[in-house]
Motif scaffolding. Structure first.
Motif, PDB file in Angstrom:
ATOM      1  N   ASN A 199      19.868  39.305  64.584  1.00 52.64           N
ATOM      2  CA  ASN A 199      19.050  40.505  64.867  1.00 52.64           C
ATOM      3  C   ASN A 199      19.849  41.509  65.684  1.00 52.64           C
ATOM      4  OD1 ASN A 199      16.773  39.873  63.453  1.00 52.64           O
ATOM      5  ND2 ASN A 199      15.598  39.140  65.213  1.00 52.64           N
ATOM      6  N   ALA A 200      20.509  41.003  66.726  1.00 53.54           N
ATOM      7  CA  ALA A 200      21.278  41.887  67.614  1.00 53.54           C
ATOM      8  C   ALA A 200      22.423  42.532  66.839  1.00 53.54           C
ATOM      9  CB  ALA A 200      21.812  41.091  68.807  1.00 53.54           C
ATOM     10  N   GLY A 207      17.723  49.214  70.737  1.00 50.90           N
ATOM     11  CA  GLY A 207      16.535  48.736  71.476  1.00 50.90           C
ATOM     12  C   GLY A 207      15.287  48.738  70.598  1.00 50.90           C
ATOM     13  N   ILE A 208      14.171  48.435  71.241  1.00 51.59           N
ATOM     14  CA  ILE A 208      12.904  48.325  70.478  1.00 51.59           C
ATOM     15  C   ILE A 208      11.932  49.385  70.995  1.00 51.59           C
ATOM     16  CG2 ILE A 208      10.954  46.782  69.939  1.00 51.59           C
ATOM     17  CD1 ILE A 208      13.057  44.485  70.516  1.00 51.59           C
ATOM     18  N   ALA A 215      21.021  45.157  64.479  1.00 57.69           N
ATOM     19  CA  ALA A 215      20.553  46.335  65.214  1.00 57.69           C
ATOM     20  C   ALA A 215      21.742  47.208  65.613  1.00 57.69           C
ATOM     21  CB  ALA A 215      19.764  45.893  66.452  1.00 57.69           C
ATOM     22  N   ALA A 254      18.239  45.685  73.557  1.00 56.96           N
ATOM     23  CA  ALA A 254      17.127  44.744  73.715  1.00 56.96           C
ATOM     24  C   ALA A 254      17.596  43.516  74.468  1.00 56.96           C
ATOM     25  CB  ALA A 254      16.596  44.340  72.345  1.00 56.96           C
ATOM     26  N   ASP A 294      21.768  42.927  73.952  1.00 56.20           N
ATOM     27  CA  ASP A 294      22.688  43.727  73.147  1.00 56.20           C
ATOM     28  C   ASP A 294      22.633  45.162  73.620  1.00 56.20           C
ATOM     29  OD1 ASP A 294      20.805  45.411  71.390  1.00 56.20           O
ATOM     30  OD2 ASP A 294      20.030  43.365  71.068  1.00 56.20           O
ATOM     31  N   GLY A 304      11.411  35.897  61.413  1.00 57.75           N
ATOM     32  CA  GLY A 304      12.407  35.305  62.317  1.00 57.75           C
ATOM     33  C   GLY A 304      11.879  35.074  63.721  1.00 57.75           C
ATOM     34  N   THR A 328       8.018  43.722  60.648  1.00 64.53           N
ATOM     35  CA  THR A 328       9.428  44.088  60.466  1.00 64.53           C
ATOM     36  C   THR A 328       9.558  45.590  60.373  1.00 64.53           C
ATOM     37  OG1 THR A 328      11.383  43.806  59.092  1.00 64.53           O
ATOM     38  CG2 THR A 328       9.289  43.801  57.925  1.00 64.53           C
ATOM     39  N   THR A 329      10.693  46.088  60.838  1.00 68.18           N
ATOM     40  CA  THR A 329      10.949  47.523  60.682  1.00 68.18           C
ATOM     41  C   THR A 329      12.076  47.716  59.672  1.00 68.18           C
ATOM     42  OG1 THR A 329      12.477  47.428  62.527  1.00 68.18           O
ATOM     43  CG2 THR A 329      10.235  48.139  63.039  1.00 68.18           C
ATOM     44  N   LYS A 330      12.500  46.583  59.092  1.00 63.44           N
ATOM     45  CA  LYS A 330      13.632  46.672  58.177  1.00 63.44           C
ATOM     46  C   LYS A 330      13.175  47.050  56.778  1.00 63.44           C
ATOM     47  CE  LYS A 330      16.070  43.486  61.067  1.00 63.44           C
ATOM     48  NZ  LYS A 330      16.336  42.093  61.340  1.00 63.44           N
ATOM     49  N   THR A 350      12.122  39.806  56.643  1.00 66.22           N
ATOM     50  CA  THR A 350      10.834  39.197  56.269  1.00 66.22           C
ATOM     51  C   THR A 350       9.832  39.329  57.397  1.00 66.22           C
ATOM     52  OG1 THR A 350      11.533  37.089  57.160  1.00 66.22           O
ATOM     53  CG2 THR A 350      11.943  37.468  54.812  1.00 66.22           C
ATOM     54  N   GLY A 351      10.305  39.607  58.592  1.00 66.14           N
ATOM     55  CA  GLY A 351       9.412  39.697  59.733  1.00 66.14           C
ATOM     56  C   GLY A 351       8.966  38.345  60.231  1.00 66.14           C
ATOM     57  N   PHE A 400      16.419  39.527  75.011  1.00 66.45           N
ATOM     58  CA  PHE A 400      15.532  38.412  74.681  1.00 66.45           C
ATOM     59  C   PHE A 400      15.822  37.281  75.665  1.00 66.45           C
ATOM     60  CE2 PHE A 400      15.493  40.846  70.844  1.00 66.45           C
ATOM     61  CZ  PHE A 400      14.187  40.697  70.368  1.00 66.45           C
ATOM     62  N   ASN A 422      19.166  33.396  64.905  1.00 62.90           N
ATOM     63  CA  ASN A 422      18.283  34.518  64.593  1.00 62.90           C
ATOM     64  C   ASN A 422      18.464  35.649  65.594  1.00 62.90           C
ATOM     65  OD1 ASN A 422      16.273  35.407  62.732  1.00 62.90           O
ATOM     66  ND2 ASN A 422      14.853  35.377  64.457  1.00 62.90           N
TER      67      ASN A 422
END
Ligand code: ADP
Length: 712
Positions: free
Chosen positions: A609-610, A644-645, A613, A695, A640, A670, A659-661, A667-668, A697, A605
């Motif tokens: 995500n990375a 960023g966020i 992005a 970002a 990555d 993950g 989610t911002t997608k 789906t928000g 993690f 995940n």
């Protein structure tokens, strides 16, 4: 109505002489009048004038003179007659021995019959009943009213008892005692009679006086007035007073009750009217500091006043009443108050209950998670529950009173629902639609409309409940996606298994080829073939590992190896997106006891995500993966160099469904799953912005989860 005694029972000793005297004095008055008239006439006309009077007018003074002369002669004769009679009567009274002459007796007879006739006419003209009875009850005389009332001629009545002509017994309201009457010689009271052939009782207010002969009472004269109508009115009024449901009272200005009806006795819980009337004014006060409740309290003017009063009941309870009262004014002063008291205690209790129910309904609606909308048949919003603030971020007032078509786009689906139910097309309609919260966030709503019926079960409007189903919808989508993934996993497992056999053959054959007597070119080709077949076999192996149903429980794994597997799996998509992975395994890491499947999901995940992005904003990028250990934990970092966020999202990204997608892309869930997995392992995951953008993690796992610790 008391009857003057002299009219019914004339006293012999003075009645006749006074009548004569009256007649005599009347004669003298006439004579004097004529003389005065004569004198005035003579004084007015002098002899000279009289002399000159025309022949015709001489008749006037001559006539007056003649009249005076005749009247003087008549008066002289009458006076003699009267004085003779007086003498005669005096003689009779004194029982003198001189016997009256025949002529005198004649005159006396005439006089008596004349006065009897006058008297009869007088009592006949009375509106009241007048009669005389002897002591045995037989009628001696009656007036015309009696004959009319009994519809019996005078001659038939006389000598008979009154009871013979009545339809029922004669009832005296005030007891009549003969012995007492003979002693007092008078009686007054109300008598009720029932006439023959008439069921209605008549009421007479009577005065009876004794008829005395010598010293003995021989009968009674009765004068009676018909008070039946008055009685009926009184009875009707009394009935009304007694049967009214409202309390009626009269009281002194100080509040002392003077008269009450049974309803008021019942309202205040007393056993009898007397008990209530016997109370001091203070007994009805609810609070000792207040002035008496009734009477002048509240208004001294006496004008009609309407107010709510609280009265102390006998049992100590409080009766809440509406008092409408007026002062009775005499000589400019209020002498008493009279009014009605309507018991509204129950009404007040009901009102309180109603208010409580209303409050309960209001609170119920407020705490209800669904938005409730009520629209009338004109299509206007008449009720909007306060939950609209939370659901869509607006106030109920923004919608209240508005027509269904006037509201903004957020309400267009609601308008359709309203129309279909209001038009009677359906008794229940529902729809799912997207509505935008004031904050800009889109939410999925489920609206359900049904008719609102009034007390007569007739349509009075439409009631619509609106529920925010955003979460449910996302979950639904997530389940569908999970199911699809599970199916894919199964398929991949199957493919991998199928690919393993040919790959094993390719690997074996290419190895043989490399070692066999082949040209250098062929050996090189066989080596490449072998390398690629190995690579394919690794991928298949990783796929098999990932697609395998998760083994229940934890197992001992090398985290470096887990990361490596995921990177292998994602080599192609990463290369396609121009994303390089910078991974340095950490050989010092102890083996950890974890759920490898779950952790692989976490790593995958973070990697995806990375990669996403970076791909969405850059041509290429790098993902740096590092592992390490502290005294009490191991850490894995995924960093990555993507966009960023945003700082405002940093606190939300682990929330489920954040989610911002674009819809369909994310789906928000993950990161929230990652957080849950790591918590389950006693670890954590945190996010931060990378120093040069991008970002970071950081996963931490306690060393307690390491194999050594587990063994230890
Ligand atoms: P999804 O990927 O389905 O949106 P996630 O929970 O995995 O759900 O991610 C939540 C959100 O966190 C993403 O929509 C994205 O905005 C943000 N996010 C996660 N990882 C990154 C990253 N590496 N760089 C930028 N944003 C990220």
């Amino acid at each position: 109505m008391p009857m003057p005694q002299s009219t019914v029972t004339p006293k012999r000793s003075n009645a006749t002489p006074s009548g004569l005297e009256r007649e005599e004095s009347q004669l003298w008055r006439w004579a004097l009048g004529l003389i005065v008239l004569l004198a005035v006439t003579v004084a007015y006309f002098s002899w000279e004038q009289l002399k000159d009077l025309p022949y015709r007018l001489w008749a006037v003074p001559a006539g007056i003179f003649l009249l005076s002369f005749l009247f003087a002669a008549y008066a002289f004769g009458r006076k003699r007659e009267v004085s003779d009679l007086r003498q005669l009567l005096r003689g009779l009274e004194e029982r003198s021995s001189i016997a009256p002459t025949e002529e005198q007796l004649d005159q006396l007879g005439q006089l008596i019959s004349r006065s009897q006739r006058n008297f009869k006419e007088l009592i006949d003209s009375l509106d009241d009943v007048a009669l005389a009875v002897s002591l045995d009850g037989s009628l001696r005389t009656v007036n015309k009213r009696v004959t009319e009332m009994l519809a019996t001629p005078y001659s038939t009545l006389i000598g008979h008892k009154l009871a013979d002509f009545l339809g029922g017994p004669l009832v005296t309201e005030t007891p009549f005692d003969l012995a007492r009457f003979l002693e007092k010689r008078t009686w007054a009271g109300v008598v009720s009679v029932q006439l023959a052939g008439n069921s209605r009782r008549l009421y007479y207010d009577c005065v009876a006086n004794a008829i005395v002969k010598g010293d003995d009472v021989v009968g009674a004269s009765v004068l009676a007035r018909n008070i039946t109508d008055q009685r009926d009115k009184e009875q009707r009024f009394t009935q009304l007073f007694e049967t009214l449901r409202e309390g009626v009272y009269m009281c002194s200005p100080e509040g002392q009750l003077l008269e009450v009806n049974p309803a008021l006795v019942a309202i205040l819980g007393y056993a009898s009217k007397e008990e209530l009337l016997g109370l001091p004014p203070d007994a009805l006060k609810v609070d000792a500091n207040l002035e008496p409740v009734l009477g002048r309290a509240g208004s001294q003017s006496g004008r009609t006043r309407t107010r709510e009063v609280r009265l102390r009941r006998k049992d100590g309870g409080i009766a809440v009443c509406q008092d409408v009262s007026t002062g009775v004014i005499e000589d400019g002063k209020v002498v008493r108050y009279q009014g009605t008291l309507v018991d509204i205690t129950e009404k007040r209790v009901l009102e309180r209950q109603l208010r409580q129910e209303e409050e309960f309904r209001r609170r119920l609606l407020e705490s209800f998670p669904d938005l409730i909308l009520v629209l009338n048949l004109k299509g206007q919003y008449t009720f909007v529950s306060p939950c609209i603030r939370e659901l869509l971020g607006c106030d109920p007032e923004q919608l209240l009173g508005k027509a269904v078509d006037e509201a903004d786009d957020n309400w267009s689906e609601i308008a359709k629902l309203y129309r279909s139910v209001a038009a009677g097309e359906t008794s229940r309609a529902s729809c799912e639609y997207a509505a935008q919260h004031r904050s800009g966030e889109w939410r999925t709503m489920l609206g359900i409309a049904s008719p609102l019926l009034n007390a007569e079960a007739k349509p009075a409007g439409v009631i619509i409940s609106v529920r925010d189903v955003t979460t449910e919808k996302k979950l639904e989508r997530q389940i569908i996606q999970s199911e699809r993934l599970a199916a894919m996993g199964q398929m991949i497992g199957g493919f991998a298994h199928e690919l393993n056999n040919p790959l094993t053959s390719i690997l074996g054959m290419s190895e043989l080829l490399q070692e066999g007597p082949v040209s250098e070119t062929t050996r090189k080709q066989a080596t490449i073939l072998h390398q690629q077949a190995r690579r394919a076999a690794e991928i298949v192996q990783n796929l098999q590992f990932f697609a395998r149903p998760p083994a229940p429980g934890h197992s001992q794994v090398d985290l470096n190896e887990l990361v490596q597997r995921i990177l292998h799996m994602q080599t192609y998509p990463l290369r396609k997106s121009n994303v390089t992975v910078d991974f340095q395994p950490e050989p010092t890491l102890p083996p950890m006891v974890v759920d490898p499947n779950q952790l692989m999901q976490v790593f995958l995940n973070l990697l995806l995500n990375a990669e996403q992005a970076i791909r969405e904003t850059r041509e290429k990028g790098t993902i740096r993966v590092r592992l390490g250990r502290n005294s009490d934990s191991v850490w894995i970092v995924f960093q990555d160099d993507g966009p960023g966020i945003a700082p405002e999202n940093l606190t939300h990204i682990f929330d489920p469904f954040f989610t911002t997608k674009r819809p369909g892309r994310g789906t928000g869930l993950g990161l929230s799953i990652c957080k849950a997995v790591l918590r389950e392992h006693g670890g954590n995951i945190e996010v931060a912005s990378a120093p040069g953008g991008g970002a970071v993690f950081t996963i931490t796992l306690p060393l307690g989860a390491s194999a050594g610790a587990a063994a230890g």
